[in-house]
Write a protein that holds these residues in place. Structure first.
Motif, PDB file in Angstrom:
ATOM      1  N   TYR A 153      -3.478  -4.208   5.138  1.00 32.61           N
ATOM      2  CA  TYR A 153      -4.855  -4.618   5.381  1.00 32.61           C
ATOM      3  C   TYR A 153      -5.862  -3.468   5.345  1.00 32.61           C
ATOM      4  CZ  TYR A 153      -4.267  -9.544   6.592  1.00 32.61           C
ATOM      5  OH  TYR A 153      -4.047 -10.882   6.542  1.00 32.61           O
ATOM      6  N   MET A 170       2.985  -5.576  12.875  1.00 33.80           N
ATOM      7  CA  MET A 170       1.571  -5.181  12.911  1.00 33.80           C
ATOM      8  C   MET A 170       1.351  -3.966  12.035  1.00 33.80           C
ATOM      9  SD  MET A 170       0.340  -5.758  16.799  1.00 33.80           S
ATOM     10  CE  MET A 170      -1.340  -5.402  16.473  1.00 33.80           C
ATOM     11  N   PHE A 185     -12.315  -2.509  -0.038  1.00 32.10           N
ATOM     12  CA  PHE A 185     -13.289  -3.581  -0.295  1.00 32.10           C
ATOM     13  C   PHE A 185     -14.675  -3.164   0.179  1.00 32.10           C
ATOM     14  CE2 PHE A 185     -15.586  -7.257   1.500  1.00 32.10           C
ATOM     15  CZ  PHE A 185     -15.798  -7.977   0.338  1.00 32.10           C
ATOM     16  N   MET A 222       1.402  -4.915   8.493  1.00 34.40           N
ATOM     17  CA  MET A 222       0.165  -5.593   8.109  1.00 34.40           C
ATOM     18  C   MET A 222      -0.995  -4.620   7.999  1.00 34.40           C
ATOM     19  SD  MET A 222       0.371  -9.116  10.195  1.00 34.40           S
ATOM     20  CE  MET A 222      -1.199  -9.623   9.595  1.00 34.40           C
ATOM     21  N   MET A 223      -1.021  -3.681   8.950  1.00 38.55           N
ATOM     22  CA  MET A 223      -2.102  -2.696   8.912  1.00 38.55           C
ATOM     23  C   MET A 223      -1.997  -1.827   7.668  1.00 38.55           C
ATOM     24  SD  MET A 223      -4.031  -3.369  11.348  1.00 38.55           S
ATOM     25  CE  MET A 223      -5.113  -2.023  11.707  1.00 38.55           C
ATOM     26  N   LEU A 227      -9.039  -3.462   3.149  1.00 34.95           N
ATOM     27  CA  LEU A 227     -10.343  -3.655   3.798  1.00 34.95           C
ATOM     28  C   LEU A 227     -11.280  -2.486   3.517  1.00 34.95           C
ATOM     29  CD1 LEU A 227     -12.207  -5.185   5.822  1.00 34.95           C
ATOM     30  CD2 LEU A 227     -11.163  -3.803   7.611  1.00 34.95           C
TER      31      LEU A 227
END
Lengths: 315, 371
Positions: A210, A203, A217, A206-207, A214
């Motif tokens: 991400y 996790m 973006f 991934m964080m 994110l």
């Protein structure tokens, strides 16, 4: 209900704007205000994370992980017992993050509502502000300019000789998000949160990917007023961890950190016929406590795990 | 387990991105909408709203432009009639010139700046078409040649109101509380006067002076001769609607639903009506005088009020719709535009009896509001 929540943000934001007469400064002050309000929660998050890490270093925890690695339900039950005994709230660290989500959404809507571009938007704004606090005639029109930005639009910096706009704010948001993620991750080894266990490490991994993507973006595509919030929020969080003395500076030494991260949760002793899934991620210092579990050691290469490949057994 | 977590995180991230993106979409949509522009000539009502411009007579559509729905077109500014032509601005930097009798496109002008949203109507005067734009640019085109602007002047803030051309000068308000004066021939900025609040509606020229209301809760006069600005009416609420200036009195409505009438010579209050809607609903549409001399006030909540010149109520009618467009008077009737509702236009007699309604094109008539 939600509209009323957004309106409170709008009123506070516009009240600050009325005082400072600069929408960018108003957003910065508003962000600091929000962060100060949730400061106690953040503090408990920091403490909770540290306590969790300490607990995950404990021999009892590691033994438990080893013992129940094939029985997830029992493992979860035992973990909860241990959390209770040690007074650790495993969800405490999520609370400030969860609280900030509606704040981000509300702030975004408040920024967009404040920077009106049509008569209907203006009419909507007049109805949303609290007349006892603000007089629309005094604050309208709201100047959305701050430095080179229009805070109601996505930010781009146009420089002479360059025929495209540079998304400076989006870049800063990505950089500070990466810094914040790395610097604020608690680790018993001074490395990373790999010690949180296999799924936790996944996790985290991934964080790490991400979150900056994110945030970048959103900063690239949405109103720069929100990006400013992200930026100030990130910086404030780093400062906050610094004040608490919990900044993990070693995480910034990318070369060394990589080694520390990858080898930190040292090869874990796994009993015979281990499954290919990661059972624990014990910190280096604790590896000796688990080494007695089996004679035949099968070591898991965490580099493989980090690369999202199936863990490889090193014989 | 890990797979589930991966999916969960991915879904959360996507959800967050979508939520914020949809917020952006909504906000853009909200900010891109306005109320219908409405104009009358004889007994034909012209309206511009969303993707269509329509001509309506006795509730029947004479024509509608464009023939097919074009989602890239958004019309809000009230159409302007000059001779046989109708001029209407779009939200995407264009002026469409139509034949007012048939609705056929005669010419299309595209403004140089893509940021030019035309919220207010253009003005045609002395062979020039003056186009106000929300990006603060005022452009003048010769009506004989629309290839290039004769001049373009950039103001310090957005322009939402129709300019007034008077004695070789263009008077136009910008949202930064300024009344600007531009030379009609050259486009040179002549003067800029600070006011106490943003001017939200059009300027009114009467009795040799320019009247305008402000968000600063005042109605001012500007004297073109000596450049003096005077306050002639003070109100409790902010004022959006332009004042109605009659021969001897001025009528003003504010955003708290109050209506004020003052004597033009003495500037003394003749009468005041407080909160006429009962719920404090704002009045956005400028008051108008009907053909029988009575005063029509259209509140934002769709309530229509008629008063005589002494402020006595003559009639009230609730439409349960919303109206921000100033009604237009024709014959012994008036027409007003509504959003959102089952009809775009409604016509009433001077005693508030409904003459007809026009539903509008399929995507211009908004749905009945939820209760």
């Amino acid at each position: 209900m939600w509209q009323s929540f957004v309106n409170i943000f709008l009123d506070i934001l516009l009240y600050i704007y009325k005082l400072v007469d600069n929408f960018g400064v108003a957003i910065i002050l508003f962000t600091i205000l929000i962060k100060l309000v949730i400061y106690p929660l953040m503090r408990s998050q920091i403490k909770s994370s540290a306590a969790m890490m300490e607990m995950q270093k404990s021999p009892r925890y590691l033994e438990m992980m080893e013992k129940y690695k094939d029985n997830k339900e029992k493992l979860a039950e035992e973990q909860m017992k241990l959390y209770k005994e040690m007074g650790v709230n495993p969800t405490a660290s999520c609370l400030p993050t969860l609280i900030q989500l509606p704040v981000i959404f509300a702030l975004y809507q408040a920024v967009i509502a404040a920077i009106v571009s049509t008569p209907l938007g203006m009419l909507d704004l007049t109805k949303r502000i609290y007349p006892g606090l603000l007089k629309i005639g005094e604050i309208f029109p709201i100047n959305p300019s701050f430095l080179w930005m229009n805070l109601g639009q996505p930010e781009r910096l146009f420089l002479p000789g360059i025929n495209f706009g540079i998304p400076v704010l989006a870049i800063l948001v990505v950089v500070t998000t990466i810094l914040q993620t790395k610097l604020t991750m608690q680790s018993p080894t001074g490395g990373s949160t790999a010690g949180a266990g296999g799924s936790g490490a996944m996790m985290t991994g991934m964080m790490n990917i991400y979150m900056p993507v994110l945030m970048g973006f959103m900063a690239y595509t949405l109103a720069s007023g929100l990006s400013l919030y992200f930026l100030i929020s990130n910086v404030f969080t780093i400062v906050q961890y610094g004040v608490e003395g919990k900044l993990n500076w070693s995480a910034l030494k990318f070369g060394k950190q990589k080694t520390a991260v990858l080898t930190g949760p040292a090869p874990v002793s796994i009993p015979q016929k281990p499954k290919t899934t990661v059972s624990t991620s014990a910190p280096a210092k604790s590896s000796t406590t688990t080494s007695s579990a089996a004679r035949e050691e099968e070591k898991i290469d965490y580099r493989e795990f980090k690369n999202k490949k199936k863990p490889k057994k090193n014989l | 387990m890990k797979k589930n977590k991966t999916i969960l995180i991915s879904v959360l991230v996507l959800f967050s991105a979508l939520l914020l993106s949809s917020c952006a979409g909504n906000s853009t949509l909200n900010n891109a909408t306005s109320w219908p522009g409405i104009t009358a000539e004889e007994n034909t009502i012209y309206t511009a709203y969303n993707s269509f411009v329509s001509a309506v007579e006795d509730g029947q559509k004479k024509w509608s432009y464009p023939a097919e729905v074009d989602k890239t077109l958004l019309f809000y500014a009230a159409p302007v009639i000059d001779g046989d032509l109708l001029y209407t601005g779009t939200y995407h930097n264009q002026i469409h010139i139509l034949n007012k009798n048939t609705g056929e496109l005669v010419q299309k002008i595209e403004l140089p700046s893509s940021k030019s949203k035309i919220i207010a109507s253009p003005v045609i005067n002395d062979g020039l078409m003056i186009i106000p734009s929300s990006d603060g640019a005022i452009a003048a085109y010769a009506v004989s040649d629309y290839s290039n602007p004769v001049w373009t002047t950039k103001l310090s803030s957005e322009v939402w109101t129709t300019p007034l051309v008077l004695d070789g000068k263009v008077y136009v308000s910008s949202l930064d509380k300024k009344l600007n004066m531009i030379d009609l021939k050259t486009g040179a900025m002549l003067e800029s006067v600070e006011t106490n609040g943003a001017i939200m509606d059009h300027l009114v020229y009467a009795n040799g002076v320019i009247y305008f209301s402000t968000f600063g809760k005042e109605v001012h006069t500007y004297h073109p001769g000596n450049g003096m600005v005077e306050t002639i009416v003070q109100t409790t609420g902010e004022i959006w609607a332009a004042p109605l200036v009659l021969e001897d009195r001025i009528i003003t409505a504010d955003m708290q639903g109050n209506v004020y009438c003052s004597d033009l010579k003495t500037e003394k209050s003749l009468w005041t009506l407080n909160n006429i809607t009962g719920d404090g609903s704002p009045i956005i549409a400028a008051p108008v005088q009907l053909s029988n001399q009575n005063i029509l006030i259209a509140a934002e909540n769709g309530d229509l009020f008629i008063y005589d010149l002494d402020g006595k109520s003559v009639g009230t009618r609730s439409t349960k719709l919303k109206t921000m467009s100033s009604p237009v008077v024709y014959d012994d009737s008036f027409a007003t535009a509504f959003i959102p509702g089952d009809s775009l236009l409604k016509s009433f007699s001077n005693d508030l009896k409904e003459n007809w309604l026009y539903q509008g094109e399929s995507n211009t008539a908004a749905k009945t509001p939820a209760k």
